[in-house]
Design a protein around this motif. Structure first.
Motif, PDB file in Angstrom:
ATOM      1  N   SER A   1     -35.888  31.776 -19.440  1.00 56.99           N
ATOM      2  CA  SER A   1     -36.614  30.749 -18.688  1.00 56.99           C
ATOM      3  C   SER A   1     -35.648  29.618 -18.384  1.00 56.99           C
ATOM      4  CB  SER A   1     -37.815  30.239 -19.486  1.00 56.99           C
ATOM      5  OG  SER A   1     -37.424  29.852 -20.797  1.00 56.99           O
ATOM      6  N   ILE A   2     -35.904  28.934 -17.284  1.00 55.62           N
ATOM      7  CA  ILE A   2     -34.973  27.879 -16.860  1.00 55.62           C
ATOM      8  C   ILE A   2     -35.740  26.690 -16.299  1.00 55.62           C
ATOM      9  CG2 ILE A   2     -34.652  29.035 -14.624  1.00 55.62           C
ATOM     10  CD1 ILE A   2     -31.769  27.863 -14.627  1.00 55.62           C
ATOM     11  N   LEU A   3     -35.253  25.501 -16.606  1.00 57.71           N
ATOM     12  CA  LEU A   3     -35.812  24.258 -16.064  1.00 57.71           C
ATOM     13  C   LEU A   3     -34.712  23.541 -15.305  1.00 57.71           C
ATOM     14  CD1 LEU A   3     -38.298  22.327 -15.988  1.00 57.71           C
ATOM     15  CD2 LEU A   3     -37.241  21.130 -17.912  1.00 57.71           C
ATOM     16  N   ARG A   4     -34.933  23.313 -14.025  1.00 58.88           N
ATOM     17  CA  ARG A   4     -33.965  22.607 -13.204  1.00 58.88           C
ATOM     18  C   ARG A   4     -34.167  21.104 -13.313  1.00 58.88           C
ATOM     19  NH1 ARG A   4     -33.065  25.529  -7.471  1.00 58.88           N
ATOM     20  NH2 ARG A   4     -31.220  24.205  -7.639  1.00 58.88           N
ATOM     21  N   GLN A   5     -33.214  20.354 -12.764  1.00 61.12           N
ATOM     22  CA  GLN A   5     -33.327  18.899 -12.786  1.00 61.12           C
ATOM     23  C   GLN A   5     -34.502  18.421 -11.953  1.00 61.12           C
ATOM     24  OE1 GLN A   5     -29.837  16.375 -12.154  1.00 61.12           O
ATOM     25  NE2 GLN A   5     -28.564  18.214 -12.294  1.00 61.12           N
TER      26      GLN A   5
ATOM     27  N   LEU B   1     -32.543  15.371 -20.302  1.00 63.39           N
ATOM     28  CA  LEU B   1     -32.551  13.963 -20.699  1.00 63.39           C
ATOM     29  C   LEU B   1     -32.480  13.032 -19.490  1.00 63.39           C
ATOM     30  CD1 LEU B   1     -30.125  14.026 -23.779  1.00 63.39           C
ATOM     31  CD2 LEU B   1     -32.530  14.685 -23.630  1.00 63.39           C
ATOM     32  N   ASN B   2     -32.438  13.618 -18.303  1.00 67.69           N
ATOM     33  CA  ASN B   2     -32.322  12.823 -17.083  1.00 67.69           C
ATOM     34  C   ASN B   2     -33.455  11.807 -16.985  1.00 67.69           C
ATOM     35  OD1 ASN B   2     -30.988  12.175 -14.719  1.00 67.69           O
ATOM     36  ND2 ASN B   2     -32.113  13.640 -13.479  1.00 67.69           N
ATOM     37  N   ASN B   3     -33.098  10.558 -16.772  1.00 70.19           N
ATOM     38  CA  ASN B   3     -34.053   9.448 -16.596  1.00 70.19           C
ATOM     39  C   ASN B   3     -34.814   9.075 -17.868  1.00 70.19           C
ATOM     40  OD1 ASN B   3     -33.475   9.186 -13.797  1.00 70.19           O
ATOM     41  ND2 ASN B   3     -34.870  10.887 -13.340  1.00 70.19           N
TER      42      ASN B   3
ATOM     43  N   MET C   1     -33.074   5.856 -24.457  1.00 70.26           N
ATOM     44  CA  MET C   1     -32.438   6.342 -25.677  1.00 70.26           C
ATOM     45  C   MET C   1     -33.451   6.958 -26.645  1.00 70.26           C
ATOM     46  SD  MET C   1     -29.621   6.800 -27.326  1.00 70.26           S
ATOM     47  CE  MET C   1     -28.449   5.724 -26.491  1.00 70.26           C
ATOM     48  N   ARG C   2     -34.568   6.287 -26.865  1.00 70.39           N
ATOM     49  CA  ARG C   2     -35.558   6.786 -27.831  1.00 70.39           C
ATOM     50  C   ARG C   2     -36.116   8.128 -27.402  1.00 70.39           C
ATOM     51  NH1 ARG C   2     -41.252   6.213 -28.712  1.00 70.39           N
ATOM     52  NH2 ARG C   2     -41.477   4.933 -26.831  1.00 70.39           N
ATOM     53  N   HIS C   3     -36.470   8.244 -26.114  1.00 68.47           N
ATOM     54  CA  HIS C   3     -37.044   9.498 -25.644  1.00 68.47           C
ATOM     55  C   HIS C   3     -36.000  10.610 -25.579  1.00 68.47           C
ATOM     56  CE1 HIS C   3     -40.282   6.758 -24.043  1.00 68.47           C
ATOM     57  NE2 HIS C   3     -40.990   7.694 -24.629  1.00 68.47           N
ATOM     58  N   SER C   4     -34.744  10.239 -25.343  1.00 69.35           N
ATOM     59  CA  SER C   4     -33.675  11.237 -25.351  1.00 69.35           C
ATOM     60  C   SER C   4     -33.491  11.808 -26.753  1.00 69.35           C
ATOM     61  CB  SER C   4     -32.361  10.613 -24.868  1.00 69.35           C
ATOM     62  OG  SER C   4     -32.435  10.253 -23.507  1.00 69.35           O
ATOM     63  N   VAL C   5     -33.523  10.942 -27.743  1.00 67.31           N
ATOM     64  CA  VAL C   5     -33.407  11.399 -29.130  1.00 67.31           C
ATOM     65  C   VAL C   5     -34.572  12.314 -29.481  1.00 67.31           C
ATOM     66  CG1 VAL C   5     -33.478  10.657 -31.546  1.00 67.31           C
ATOM     67  CG2 VAL C   5     -32.030   9.441 -29.909  1.00 67.31           C
ATOM     68  N   GLN C   6     -35.773  11.914 -29.108  1.00 66.76           N
ATOM     69  CA  GLN C   6     -36.948  12.741 -29.394  1.00 66.76           C
ATOM     70  C   GLN C   6     -36.840  14.108 -28.734  1.00 66.76           C
ATOM     71  OE1 GLN C   6     -40.216  10.299 -28.080  1.00 66.76           O
ATOM     72  NE2 GLN C   6     -40.319   9.148 -30.002  1.00 66.76           N
ATOM     73  N   MET C   7     -36.378  14.127 -27.479  1.00 68.05           N
ATOM     74  CA  MET C   7     -36.243  15.402 -26.777  1.00 68.05           C
ATOM     75  C   MET C   7     -35.232  16.307 -27.480  1.00 68.05           C
ATOM     76  SD  MET C   7     -37.065  17.459 -24.361  1.00 68.05           S
ATOM     77  CE  MET C   7     -37.970  16.472 -23.163  1.00 68.05           C
TER      78      MET C   7
ATOM     79  N   LEU D   1     -25.754  18.667 -20.511  1.00 58.20           N
ATOM     80  CA  LEU D   1     -25.856  17.292 -20.988  1.00 58.20           C
ATOM     81  C   LEU D   1     -24.763  16.428 -20.368  1.00 58.20           C
ATOM     82  CD1 LEU D   1     -26.482  17.806 -24.825  1.00 58.20           C
ATOM     83  CD2 LEU D   1     -28.149  17.050 -23.133  1.00 58.20           C
ATOM     84  N   HIS D   2     -25.102  15.191 -20.063  1.00 57.23           N
ATOM     85  CA  HIS D   2     -24.096  14.228 -19.611  1.00 57.23           C
ATOM     86  C   HIS D   2     -23.486  13.477 -20.781  1.00 57.23           C
ATOM     87  CE1 HIS D   2     -23.511  14.085 -15.337  1.00 57.23           C
ATOM     88  NE2 HIS D   2     -24.807  14.146 -15.087  1.00 57.23           N
ATOM     89  N   ASP D   3     -24.270  13.264 -21.818  1.00 62.47           N
ATOM     90  CA  ASP D   3     -23.816  12.466 -22.956  1.00 62.47           C
ATOM     91  C   ASP D   3     -23.170  13.368 -23.995  1.00 62.47           C
ATOM     92  OD1 ASP D   3     -23.621  10.883 -25.316  1.00 62.47           O
ATOM     93  OD2 ASP D   3     -25.199   9.561 -24.565  1.00 62.47           O
ATOM     94  N   ILE D   4     -21.861  13.266 -24.144  1.00 63.12           N
ATOM     95  CA  ILE D   4     -21.136  14.116 -25.084  1.00 63.12           C
ATOM     96  C   ILE D   4     -21.584  13.875 -26.527  1.00 63.12           C
ATOM     97  CG2 ILE D   4     -19.241  12.447 -25.262  1.00 63.12           C
ATOM     98  CD1 ILE D   4     -18.957  16.295 -25.479  1.00 63.12           C
ATOM     99  N   ASN D   5     -22.064  12.667 -26.822  1.00 62.82           N
ATOM    100  CA  ASN D   5     -22.481  12.383 -28.190  1.00 62.82           C
ATOM    101  C   ASN D   5     -23.779  13.091 -28.566  1.00 62.82           C
ATOM    102  OD1 ASN D   5     -20.348  10.792 -29.164  1.00 62.82           O
ATOM    103  ND2 ASN D   5     -21.093   9.030 -27.996  1.00 62.82           N
TER     104      ASN D   5
END
Length: 251
Positions: free
Chosen positions: A78-82, A163-165, A168-174, A193-197
């Protein structure tokens, strides 16, 4: 396992993705990282057969992606696009239920409803399932889209910048949710991912793409070396040990 052999995509005489040969083992989280325009999303969409390759071959769990029937492939990967834009007004539950389409053609039975329930619960959307998508926050809506992909019940899950848009909090949760998808449900998650961390904190393996080619690939911790990351991103990077894994500091 996902296997790419000499995969190439030509956009013009100046822009080419590949050739790429790569093996992504089953299980865990593999992150595709790299600078803007490197070809990360293109590689992911080619793996998921949303974009055809000009040369080379791709296999997922032993199935030839180019030759497998769409209905059968949709039960494997399965795939999810941007870009996720539904014109019609949908509730969270209706959206997540689309994940069952490869199995039911839209006619849901009790088993399908149970799988929908599990996917909604897994992403903590139970209280929101009757809300319309345009009534949700960006983070809630993104969780609903990923829940739809999970509801497709495939061993391999491809996600293009989920994680687009997100803040920080919601990105961590995802990322915490996706880590659970791999660990608790045994799925193979491949994520751009854009964020290497975030890759360093949550991924098992990192594949760095630059100028349409794989330039680094291996365990997440092994990639976190100042020289390697500076070369990938064309900017000075220092690597330090964080409380939950390696971190990159840009300067």
């Amino acid at each position: 396992m996902i296997t790419l052999k000499d995969v190439r995509k030509d956009y013009s005489s100046e822009v080419t993705i590949g050739p790429i040969s790569l093996e992504i083992p089953a299980g865990g989280v593999t992150a595709l990282v790299g600078p803007n325009g490197a070809g990360k999303s293109t590689v992911l969409t080619i793996i998921g057969r949303l974009l055809g390759a000009d040369e080379g071959s791709i296999e997922i769990a032993g199935y030839d992606v180019a030759k497998t029937k769409s209905k059968d492939l949709a039960k494997i990967v399965s795939i999810l696009r941007q870009e996720n834009h539904f014109i019609t007004r949908l509730t969270v539950r209706q959206l997540v239920g689309f994940g069952r389409f490869p199995y039911t053609g839209g006619r849901l039975n009790r088993e399908d409803e149970a799988i929908i329930d599990r996917s909604i619960d897994f992403f903590e959307l139970t209280e929101l399932q009757d809300r319309y998508l345009d009534q949700l926050s960006g983070g809630q809506r993104q969780r609903a889209y990923v829940a739809m992909v999970l509801c497709q019940d495939t061993e391999y899950v491809l996600l293009d910048e989920p994680l687009n848009n997100l803040d920080m909090r919601h990105s961590v949760q995802m990322m915490q949710h996706l880590r659970r998808v791999a660990d608790e449900l045994g799925r193979t998650v491949v994520i751009v991912l854009h964020d290497i961390n975030f890759a360093g904190q949550y991924a098992d393996r990192i594949c760095a793409v630059k100028n349409g080619k794989v330039v680094e690939y291996g365990k997440a911790r092994d990639l976190f070396q100042s020289e390697k990351l500076s070369r990938v991103f064309d900017t000075p990077v220092s690597c330090i040990d964080g409380p939950n894994g390696p971190l990159a500091v840009y300067y």
